[in-house]
Design an enzyme around this catalytic site. Structure first.
Site, short mmCIF file in Angstrom:
data_model
loop_
_atom_site.label_atom_id
_atom_site.label_comp_id
_atom_site.label_asym_id
_atom_site.label_seq_id
_atom_site.Cartn_x
_atom_site.Cartn_y
_atom_site.Cartn_z
N LYS A 1 29.04 39.87 35.39
CA LYS A 1 29.92 41.03 35.51
C LYS A 1 31.16 40.89 34.63
O LYS A 1 31.60 41.85 33.99
CB LYS A 1 30.33 41.22 36.97
CG LYS A 1 31.09 42.50 37.23
CD LYS A 1 31.29 42.73 38.72
CE LYS A 1 31.99 44.07 38.98
NZ LYS A 1 32.16 44.33 40.42
N GLY B 1 27.59 33.80 28.49
CA GLY B 1 27.43 34.32 29.84
C GLY B 1 27.14 35.81 29.79
O GLY B 1 27.56 36.50 28.86
N GLY C 1 40.40 45.81 40.58
CA GLY C 1 39.41 46.29 41.52
C GLY C 1 38.38 45.28 41.95
O GLY C 1 37.76 45.43 43.00
N GLN C 2 38.17 44.23 41.17
CA GLN C 2 37.08 43.30 41.44
C GLN C 2 37.25 42.55 42.76
O GLN C 2 36.29 42.21 43.42
CB GLN C 2 36.96 42.30 40.28
CG GLN C 2 35.66 41.52 40.31
CD GLN C 2 35.49 40.65 39.08
OE1 GLN C 2 36.36 40.58 38.22
NE2 GLN C 2 34.37 39.98 38.99
N THR D 1 37.31 32.65 44.59
CA THR D 1 37.25 33.38 43.33
C THR D 1 37.89 32.53 42.24
O THR D 1 38.37 31.42 42.50
CB THR D 1 37.98 34.73 43.42
OG1 THR D 1 39.40 34.51 43.38
CG2 THR D 1 37.62 35.48 44.70
N CYS D 2 37.95 33.06 41.02
CA CYS D 2 38.54 32.28 39.94
C CYS D 2 40.04 32.08 40.13
O CYS D 2 40.62 31.14 39.58
CB CYS D 2 38.27 32.93 38.58
SG CYS D 2 38.99 34.57 38.38
N SER E 1 46.84 39.90 43.50
CA SER E 1 46.05 39.45 42.36
C SER E 1 46.93 39.11 41.17
O SER E 1 48.06 39.61 41.05
CB SER E 1 45.04 40.53 41.94
OG SER E 1 44.11 40.77 42.97
N GLN F 1 34.80 41.23 46.05
CA GLN F 1 34.73 39.82 46.45
C GLN F 1 35.04 39.65 47.93
O GLN F 1 34.44 38.80 48.61
CB GLN F 1 35.68 39.01 45.58
CG GLN F 1 35.22 38.92 44.13
CD GLN F 1 36.30 38.44 43.18
OE1 GLN F 1 37.50 38.62 43.42
NE2 GLN F 1 35.90 37.82 42.07
#
Length: 432
Positions: free
Chosen positions: A192, A189, A115-116, A49-50, A109, A120
């Site tokens: 999401k 972009g 929540g994302q 992820t990022c 996080s 993932q």
């Protein structure tokens, strides 16, 4: 066999290191295949992820397996082991299990409770299964972690009003500019993260929003989710023109190389035009050299920590409640893990009993004569199978359910002795 996780996150590595280890979804299959080609890695799942890059493995030998994952990360990032190691963390078994539970619950996080990350983790599980990286053990672990993430969000309030990376980015801009209603905003972009950007920009009063995307159709789909707003939609070919007409630009694309740098901005902006750039992508969409321009203010995901810190304290108590739930999920996984050591002995016992059943059935059928045997063989076979299954059912259930490890191993030793089972199949040797 042991579970391990090797990786880095926003806690251990800056964005310029994290972006070197980012794996796009289309490359996950080849990365899994590469990792499985190492001799000590039996199962693998990749969470990219990022804010994190973590590789979960089941290793036949722990330390060699960890070295293989570390070597893979070094090759992927083109960083030497000496350069990479200060940013890596390694967790084994119980610690690795709890870490995935905490990640899934949003407790690890950058934005506590976001929540994302649960979506993932689900996607990591799905891709790991699709590309044959996830086997029996990681399948159970990821299912347990997803359950844990859902429980934390339904049984505590940690997700209520939780900020995301996108909302933190909007908060950061508001901290710098206060009222957003008079500013021209561009979003590069239409995924999401961009949808969340739009949602939070509208809630903060922004009214002049342009969306630039490679696919016009996707930008239109995004705009349709906010029918009350008046967006300007542009193809990627018009990006620099749109940026030249903007005060604030958010970038959130899947590009693996920067789409904006000093040279491009110099050609698009008036010499004294101020511009705020907020890049929430990893790998970064905005090159580091843009800050050399005098009127540019540029921010990336690592600059969001000040915003997140304000949110963190109010959620710390909720996080403590969530940790209790996670302990329960770790315990549930551990009970299942420990029960695996019964599998070889149960299999060996069943094979022996089944061999006896088949021999005795064959003798009985030969005595009954061919005509009777052919007519009633299915019934007699079903009868003998049913008897064997019912006799074995309770011992197998009790053996798997026994949580006292020493008591279970004593029972397994007793079974080996009473039924004269092959000691080479002793599960205590395989899973000790």
């Amino acid at each position: 066999m042991n579970i391990a996780v090797v990786g880095l996150s926003h806690k251990t590595a800056p964005v310029d290191v994290r972006e070197k280890l980012s794996i796009p979804e289309q490359d996950i299959e080849s990365a899994i295949a590469h990792l499985l080609s190492y001799p000590h890695i039996e199962e693998v799942a990749i969470l990219s992820t990022c804010n994190r890059m973590e590789i979960y493995v089941v290793a036949s030998e722990t330390q060699p397996g960890i070295r293989e994952v570390t070597q893979f990360l070094s090759e992927l990032s083109k960083l030497t082991l000496h350069q990479l190691r200060p940013h890596l963390f390694t967790l084994l078994h119980e610690d690795a299990i709890m870490h995935l539970m905490r990640v899934s619950a949003g407790l690890d996080s950058l934005v506590l409770g976001e929540g994302q990350i649960l979506a993932q983790v689900k996607q990591t599980h799905k891709l790991g299964q699709r590309h044959q990286g996830i086997g029996q053990i990681l399948n159970r672990l990821f299912k347990q972690a997803i359950t844990a993430g859902k429980r934390v969000r339904t049984e505590t309030n940690i997700g209520t009003g939780a900020v995301s990376i996108s909302s933190a980015a909007v908060e950061l801009v508001q901290m710098k500019l206060e009222d957003l209603s008079g500013y021209r905003v561009a979003i590069i972009g239409a995924g999401k993260m961009s949808r969340l950007l739009v949602q939070h920009l509208l809630s903060k009063g922004a009214t002049q929003i342009a969306i630039v995307n490679r696919s016009t159709k996707r930008a239109e789909e995004l705009a349709l989710q906010f029918r009350e707003a008046d967006f300007k939609l542009h193809p990627l070919s018009e990006m620099m023109t749109v940026i030249g007409q903007s005060d604030i630009v958010f970038t959130s694309t899947g590009a693996t190389d920067p789409i904006l740098d000093r040279a491009k901005l110099e050609g698009a902006l008036d010499p004294h035009q101020p511009l705020m750039l907020v890049d929430i992508s990893v790998p970064r969409n905005v090159a580091a050299d843009v800050v050399e321009l005098p009127n540019i203010r540029a921010f990336n995901v690592d600059d969001l920590k000040a915003v997140v810190a304000q949110n963190h304290e109010t959620r710390r108590q909720m996080a403590q409640e969530a940790e209790v739930l996670l302990e329960e999920e770790v315990e549930a996984f551990d009970v299942w893990w420990r029960s695996l050591e019964t599998v070889p002995i149960i299999s060996c016992l069943r094979q022996k009993i089944e061999g006896i059943r088949e021999q005795e059935l064959e003798k009985a059928l030969s005595r009954l004569g061919s005509e009777f045997a052919e007519k009633h063989q299915e019934v007699i076979e079903a009868l003998t199978r049913g008897i064997v299954n019912k006799i074995l059912h309770d011992p197998m259930v009790q053996l798997r359910a026994q949580q006292d490890i020493e008591a279970r191993r004593r029972a397994m030793t007793t079974l080996e002795m009473l039924f004269n089972l092959e000691s080479d199949n002793s599960s205590s040797k395989l899973y000790s």
